[in-house]
Enzyme design. Structure first.
Site, PDB file in Angstrom:
ATOM      1  N   HIS A 167     130.962 101.386  97.798  1.00 38.94           N
ATOM      2  CA  HIS A 167     131.398 101.659  99.269  1.00 38.94           C
ATOM      3  C   HIS A 167     130.663 103.320  99.262  1.00 38.94           C
ATOM      4  O   HIS A 167     130.115 102.521 100.819  1.00 38.94           O
ATOM      5  CB  HIS A 167     132.907 101.440  99.611  1.00 38.94           C
ATOM      6  CG  HIS A 167     133.103 102.436 100.563  1.00 38.94           C
ATOM      7  ND1 HIS A 167     133.807 101.860 101.379  1.00 38.94           N
ATOM      8  CD2 HIS A 167     133.857 103.614 101.200  1.00 38.94           C
ATOM      9  CE1 HIS A 167     134.173 101.916 102.742  1.00 38.94           C
ATOM     10  NE2 HIS A 167     134.259 103.670 102.034  1.00 38.94           N
ATOM     11  N   TYR A 195     136.245  95.927  91.351  1.00 42.01           N
ATOM     12  CA  TYR A 195     137.363  95.069  91.992  1.00 42.01           C
ATOM     13  C   TYR A 195     136.002  94.007  92.455  1.00 42.01           C
ATOM     14  O   TYR A 195     136.668  93.120  93.218  1.00 42.01           O
ATOM     15  CB  TYR A 195     137.844  95.265  93.942  1.00 42.01           C
ATOM     16  CG  TYR A 195     136.411  96.348  94.138  1.00 42.01           C
ATOM     17  CD1 TYR A 195     136.026  95.599  95.313  1.00 42.01           C
ATOM     18  CD2 TYR A 195     136.595  97.984  94.677  1.00 42.01           C
ATOM     19  CE1 TYR A 195     134.564  96.601  96.125  1.00 42.01           C
ATOM     20  CE2 TYR A 195     135.566  99.050  94.837  1.00 42.01           C
ATOM     21  CZ  TYR A 195     134.793  97.907  95.428  1.00 42.01           C
ATOM     22  OH  TYR A 195     133.520  98.513  96.217  1.00 42.01           O
ATOM     23  N   ARG A 251     127.853  93.963 101.078  1.00 47.38           N
ATOM     24  CA  ARG A 251     127.020  95.463 100.517  1.00 47.38           C
ATOM     25  C   ARG A 251     127.059  95.241  99.117  1.00 47.38           C
ATOM     26  O   ARG A 251     127.482  94.994  98.578  1.00 47.38           O
ATOM     27  CB  ARG A 251     128.604  96.368 101.277  1.00 47.38           C
ATOM     28  CG  ARG A 251     128.536  97.317 100.967  1.00 47.38           C
ATOM     29  CD  ARG A 251     129.788  97.961 100.552  1.00 47.38           C
ATOM     30  NE  ARG A 251     130.193  98.258  99.724  1.00 47.38           N
ATOM     31  CZ  ARG A 251     131.667  97.292  99.141  1.00 47.38           C
ATOM     32  NH1 ARG A 251     133.053  97.546 100.175  1.00 47.38           N
ATOM     33  NH2 ARG A 251     131.688  97.632  97.793  1.00 47.38           N
TER      34      ARG A 251
END
Ligand code: TPP
Ligand code: MG
Length: 330
Positions: free
Chosen positions: A252, A261, A248
Site C-alpha cells: 500500500h 495479507y 496494485r
C-alpha cells in the site's frame, strides 16, 4: 502484424509513444522513490505501480488546456500528463521549499498545481469527489465547456463522499467523470470484503449515469471510454462512472508489509499483466516501437529521473517560520 487499435481511436503513432513514455516515467520515478525511502532519504512513498495505464490513458483523453483533474495519491500518470514534472514530484518527495504541490507541507501524493488545473486534495480519502462535482457545477453555471475528472480507489467508493457526489452530479447532469482505479485492495482489505455488488460500475445506475468497467492495464481501452465520457459531458449529457480494473503491484505504501495479507504468488501472477510491459509489447507488435526506440526512451526517462533526484536532494528546505504562513492572517 497485430491489429492497429490506436489508429481506430484517432491516436497517432507519436501520441501512443508519448503515452508509453509518460507511463514509463511514472514507473521510474516511483521505483526511484522506493530506493530513496529505503536508504533513508525520503520519508514516505505511495505508489502508482500497476495503475499507470489507467492514469495515462485517461489523462490523454482529456483537454489539457481547460479540463480540471482531481487526482488521488497514486495518480502520478495523471499529473505528469497534465504538466507536472519529474523534478516537481521529487521536490515533493524530499519535502523541499520549491515543491509546487505544497512547499513540502503535505505528504507526497497530495498533488496540486494551480496553473495546470491539478486540484490539491485532502488526506481523508474521497474528499476530492465532492470537490470535482462542485467544480463541474460551477462550470455548468458559467456555461464553460470544461470537464472535471476525478479518481479514487475502489475502497474509497464506499465512502459517503462518493455517493453524495455521484448523486448530485447525476441529478444536475454535471460534466464530471468519476474514475475508480480498482486495484483490488484497500490497504489490507481485499475487494471481496469491500463491495457487496460485483462491480464498482454497477453503482452508476443508482445515480442515473452510465457505468463502465474496463481493463485498466490497457491504456487504449481507458482512453476510449474516458474520451466518450468527456464528449458526453461537453454535450451536456452529464456524468459517467468508469471503473478501471488494475492491480496494485507494490505494498500500500512504504509503511506497509503486504506479505501479511496477500500471497506473493498473486503479485507475481499480476506482474504478467504489468501495463508497462504489455503496452510496450503491443507497440512493438504494431511496428511503432523498435528495440532502438525503446532504449532511446528509457535513456531519456532515466536521465530525467536522475536529474530530478539530484536537484531535489540539493534543494533547500523551507524556513521554519514558513510553516506559519497560510494558517493565520498576515
Ligand atoms: C476517510 C479516510 N479513512 C481512512 C483513511 C486511511 N486510508 C488511507 S488510504 C486507504 C485505503 C484506500 O483504498 P482504495 O480506495 O482502494 O485506494 P488504494 O490505496 O487501494 O489505491 C485508507 C483506508 C483515510 N485516509 N481517509
Ligand atoms: Mg484499492
Amino acid at each position: 502484424m497485430a491489429e492497429n487499435r490506436h489508429h481506430a481511436l484517432g491516436l497517432s503513432d507519436e501520441t501512443v509513444l508519448q503515452m508509453y513514455e509518460t507511463m514509463l516515467l511514472a514507473r521510474k520515478i516511483d521505483e526511484r522513490m522506493w530506493l530513496l525511502n529505503r536508504s533513508g532519504k525520503i520519508p514516505f512513498v505511495i505508489s502508482c505501480q500497476g495503475q499507470e495505464a489507467a492514469q495515462v490513458g485517461a489523462a490523454f483523453a482529456l483537454d489539457r488546456t481547460k479540463d480540471y483533474v482531481l487526482p488521488y495519491y497514486r495518480d502520478m500518470g495523471v499529473v505528469l500528463t497534465f504538466g507536472m514534472t519529474a523534478r516537481e514530484l521529487m521536490l515533493s518527495a524530499f519535502a523541499k521549499a520549491e515543491d509546487p504541490n505544497s512547499g513540502g507541507r503535505q505528504m507526497p501524493g497530495h498533488f496540486g498545481k494551480k496553473k495546470n488545473r491539478i486540484v490539491t486534495g485532502s488526506s481523508p480519502v474521497t474528499t476530492q469527489v465532492p470537490h470535482a462535482v462542485g467544480i463541474a457545477f460551477a462550470g455548468k453555471m458559467e456555461k464553460k465547456d470544461f470537464v472535471a475528472f476525478v479518481t479514487f480507489g475502489e475502497g474509497s467508493s464506499n465512502q459517503g463522499d462518493f455517493h453524495e457526489g455521484a448523486n448530485f452530479a447525476g441529478v444536475h447532469k454535471l460534466p464530471v467523470i468519476f474514475m475508480c482505479e480498482n486495484n483490488k485492495y484497500a490497504i489490507s482489505v481485499p475487494i471481496q470484503k469491500q463491495l457487496a455488488c460485483e462491480k464498482v460500475s454497477d453503482r452508476a445506475i443508482g445515480y442515473g449515469m452510465p457505468g463502465y468497467t474496463v481493463d485498466g492495464n490497457d491504456p487504449l481501452e481507458v482512453y476510449r471510454v474516458v474520451k466518450e465520457a468527456a464528449d458526453r459531458a461537453r454535450r451536456g449529457e452529464g456524468p459517467t462512472l468508469i471503473e478501471a480494473v488494475c492491480y496494485r503491484l507494490t505494498p500500500h505504501s512504504s509503511d506497509d508489509d503486504d506479505r501479511t495479507y496477500r500471497n506473493p504468488e498473486e503479485v507475481e501472477e499480476a506482474k504478467k499483466k504489468d501495463p508497462i510491459h504489455t503496452f510496450g509489447l503491443y507497440l512493438k507488435e504494431v511496428g511503432v516501437l523498435t528495440e532502438e526506440k525503446e532504449k532511446e526512451i528509457l535513456d531519456r526517462v532515466m536521465k530525467e529521473v536522475n536529474e530530478a533526484t539530484d536537484y531535489a536532494e540539493k534543494a533547500p528546505y523551507a524556513e521554519p517560520e514558513h510553516a506559519l504562513r497560510y494558517v493565520y492572517a498576515e
